[in-house]
Design a protein around this motif. Structure first.
Motif, PDB file in Angstrom:
ATOM      1  N   PHE A   8       0.834  -1.200   0.000  1.00  0.00           N
ATOM      2  CA  PHE A   8       0.000   0.000   0.000  1.00  0.00           C
ATOM      3  C   PHE A   8       0.870   1.252   0.000  1.00  0.00           C
ATOM      4  CE2 PHE A   8      -2.308   3.373   2.234  1.00  0.00           C
ATOM      5  CZ  PHE A   8      -3.389   3.518   1.374  1.00  0.00           C
ATOM      6  N   VAL A   9       1.912   1.257   0.847  1.00  0.00           N
ATOM      7  CA  VAL A   9       2.834   2.398   0.910  1.00  0.00           C
ATOM      8  C   VAL A   9       3.490   2.609  -0.455  1.00  0.00           C
ATOM      9  CG1 VAL A   9       5.004   3.215   1.940  1.00  0.00           C
ATOM     10  CG2 VAL A   9       3.221   2.220   3.391  1.00  0.00           C
ATOM     11  N   GLY A  10       3.880   1.510  -1.102  1.00  0.00           N
ATOM     12  CA  GLY A  10       4.481   1.609  -2.434  1.00  0.00           C
ATOM     13  C   GLY A  10       3.534   2.198  -3.453  1.00  0.00           C
ATOM     14  N   PHE A  11       2.247   1.816  -3.381  1.00  0.00           N
ATOM     15  CA  PHE A  11       1.260   2.380  -4.308  1.00  0.00           C
ATOM     16  C   PHE A  11       1.077   3.880  -4.091  1.00  0.00           C
ATOM     17  CE2 PHE A  11      -0.628  -2.043  -4.729  1.00  0.00           C
ATOM     18  CZ  PHE A  11      -0.141  -2.220  -6.011  1.00  0.00           C
ATOM     19  N   VAL A  12       1.150   4.319  -2.843  1.00  0.00           N
ATOM     20  CA  VAL A  12       1.092   5.760  -2.569  1.00  0.00           C
ATOM     21  C   VAL A  12       2.309   6.446  -3.194  1.00  0.00           C
ATOM     22  CG1 VAL A  12       1.149   7.521  -0.760  1.00  0.00           C
ATOM     23  CG2 VAL A  12      -0.299   5.501  -0.478  1.00  0.00           C
ATOM     24  N   GLY A  41      10.826  12.786  -4.476  1.00  0.00           N
ATOM     25  CA  GLY A  41      11.701  12.143  -3.502  1.00  0.00           C
ATOM     26  C   GLY A  41      10.928  11.333  -2.477  1.00  0.00           C
ATOM     27  N   ILE A  42       9.837  11.902  -1.986  1.00  0.00           N
ATOM     28  CA  ILE A  42       8.987  11.166  -1.038  1.00  0.00           C
ATOM     29  C   ILE A  42       8.429   9.917  -1.702  1.00  0.00           C
ATOM     30  CG2 ILE A  42       6.819  11.246   0.267  1.00  0.00           C
ATOM     31  CD1 ILE A  42       7.476  14.260   0.752  1.00  0.00           C
ATOM     32  N   GLY A  43       7.995  10.058  -2.943  1.00  0.00           N
ATOM     33  CA  GLY A  43       7.484   8.906  -3.680  1.00  0.00           C
ATOM     34  C   GLY A  43       8.531   7.814  -3.807  1.00  0.00           C
ATOM     35  N   ALA A  44       9.757   8.194  -4.111  1.00  0.00           N
ATOM     36  CA  ALA A  44      10.841   7.214  -4.245  1.00  0.00           C
ATOM     37  C   ALA A  44      11.115   6.522  -2.914  1.00  0.00           C
ATOM     38  CB  ALA A  44      12.108   7.889  -4.764  1.00  0.00           C
ATOM     39  N   ILE A  45      11.087   7.277  -1.825  1.00  0.00           N
ATOM     40  CA  ILE A  45      11.299   6.677  -0.497  1.00  0.00           C
ATOM     41  C   ILE A  45      10.206   5.666  -0.182  1.00  0.00           C
ATOM     42  CG2 ILE A  45      11.251   7.176   1.984  1.00  0.00           C
ATOM     43  CD1 ILE A  45      12.721   9.836   1.273  1.00  0.00           C
ATOM     44  N   LEU A  46       8.963   6.016  -0.495  1.00  0.00           N
ATOM     45  CA  LEU A  46       7.851   5.099  -0.230  1.00  0.00           C
ATOM     46  C   LEU A  46       7.960   3.831  -1.070  1.00  0.00           C
ATOM     47  CD1 LEU A  46       4.890   7.636   0.072  1.00  0.00           C
ATOM     48  CD2 LEU A  46       6.219   6.567   1.909  1.00  0.00           C
ATOM     49  N   LEU A  48      10.801   2.591  -2.224  1.00  0.00           N
ATOM     50  CA  LEU A  48      11.916   1.842  -1.647  1.00  0.00           C
ATOM     51  C   LEU A  48      11.467   1.065  -0.410  1.00  0.00           C
ATOM     52  CD1 LEU A  48      14.825   4.385  -2.096  1.00  0.00           C
ATOM     53  CD2 LEU A  48      14.702   2.086  -3.086  1.00  0.00           C
ATOM     54  N   TYR A  49      10.629   1.673   0.402  1.00  0.00           N
ATOM     55  CA  TYR A  49      10.090   0.971   1.567  1.00  0.00           C
ATOM     56  C   TYR A  49       9.309  -0.269   1.128  1.00  0.00           C
ATOM     57  CZ  TYR A  49       7.196  -0.281   5.508  1.00  0.00           C
ATOM     58  OH  TYR A  49       6.552  -0.999   6.491  1.00  0.00           O
ATOM     59  N   SER A  50       8.503  -0.125   0.097  1.00  0.00           N
ATOM     60  CA  SER A  50       7.712  -1.269  -0.371  1.00  0.00           C
ATOM     61  C   SER A  50       8.610  -2.394  -0.873  1.00  0.00           C
ATOM     62  CB  SER A  50       6.727  -0.847  -1.462  1.00  0.00           C
ATOM     63  OG  SER A  50       7.379  -0.662  -2.703  1.00  0.00           O
ATOM     64  N   LEU A  51       9.777  -2.037  -1.380  1.00  0.00           N
ATOM     65  CA  LEU A  51      10.709  -3.053  -1.864  1.00  0.00           C
ATOM     66  C   LEU A  51      11.331  -3.857  -0.724  1.00  0.00           C
ATOM     67  CD1 LEU A  51      12.402  -1.070  -4.751  1.00  0.00           C
ATOM     68  CD2 LEU A  51      10.872  -3.032  -4.974  1.00  0.00           C
ATOM     69  N   SER A  52      11.192  -3.366   0.506  1.00  0.00           N
ATOM     70  CA  SER A  52      11.679  -4.140   1.646  1.00  0.00           C
ATOM     71  C   SER A  52      10.827  -5.391   1.855  1.00  0.00           C
ATOM     72  CB  SER A  52      11.675  -3.290   2.915  1.00  0.00           C
ATOM     73  OG  SER A  52      10.347  -3.023   3.346  1.00  0.00           O
ATOM     74  N   ASN A  53       9.620  -5.367   1.338  1.00  0.00           N
ATOM     75  CA  ASN A  53       8.707  -6.507   1.452  1.00  0.00           C
ATOM     76  C   ASN A  53       8.903  -7.485   0.305  1.00  0.00           C
ATOM     77  OD1 ASN A  53       6.459  -7.920   2.634  1.00  0.00           O
ATOM     78  ND2 ASN A  53       5.231  -7.154   0.932  1.00  0.00           N
ATOM     79  N   THR A  54       8.971  -6.969  -0.892  1.00  0.00           N
ATOM     80  CA  THR A  54       9.175  -7.788  -2.087  1.00  0.00           C
ATOM     81  C   THR A  54      10.293  -7.136  -2.878  1.00  0.00           C
ATOM     82  OG1 THR A  54       6.813  -8.269  -2.105  1.00  0.00           O
ATOM     83  CG2 THR A  54       8.035  -8.816  -4.089  1.00  0.00           C
ATOM     84  N   PHE A  55      11.506  -7.628  -2.691  1.00  0.00           N
ATOM     85  CA  PHE A  55      12.663  -6.989  -3.297  1.00  0.00           C
ATOM     86  C   PHE A  55      12.758  -7.288  -4.789  1.00  0.00           C
ATOM     87  CE2 PHE A  55      17.156  -6.610  -4.471  1.00  0.00           C
ATOM     88  CZ  PHE A  55      17.391  -5.318  -4.039  1.00  0.00           C
TER      89      PHE A  55
END
Length: 83
Positions: A8-12, A41-46, A48-55
């Motif tokens: 969800f965070v990644g979709f945001v 930049g915020i979008g990229a951070i979000l 990147l966070y989503s990639l912690s779940n599915t790299f």
């Protein structure tokens, strides 16, 4: 398919990156102002966070570049604004 919090965070994040790009292409957002690189930049951070779940290595690399470029753009916009 069940969405996780990182999904969800990644979709945001995707919405921020794609939304700002769309607005810039429609002439509704000035890419020289701090808001554009800031939201990117915020979008990229979000994302990147989503990639912690599915790299995904390729997605990780492009988001790191997106974040670095956005940071450079934000610094430039803030320096121009202060002049």
């Amino acid at each position: 398919m069940q969405l996780t919090v990182p999904d969800f965070v990644g979709f945001v994040g995707v919405a921020l990156v794609v939304g700002t790009y769309f607005l810039s292409q429609m002439g509704r957002m000035d890419v020289r102002k701090p808001l554009y690189p800031g939201l990117n930049g915020i979008g990229a951070i979000l994302i990147l966070y989503s990639l912690s779940n599915t790299f995904n290595a390729a997605s990780f690399v492009i988001e790191v570049f997106w974040l670095v470029i956005s940071a450079a753009g934000l610094i430039r916009a803030l320096l121009l604004k202060s002049r």
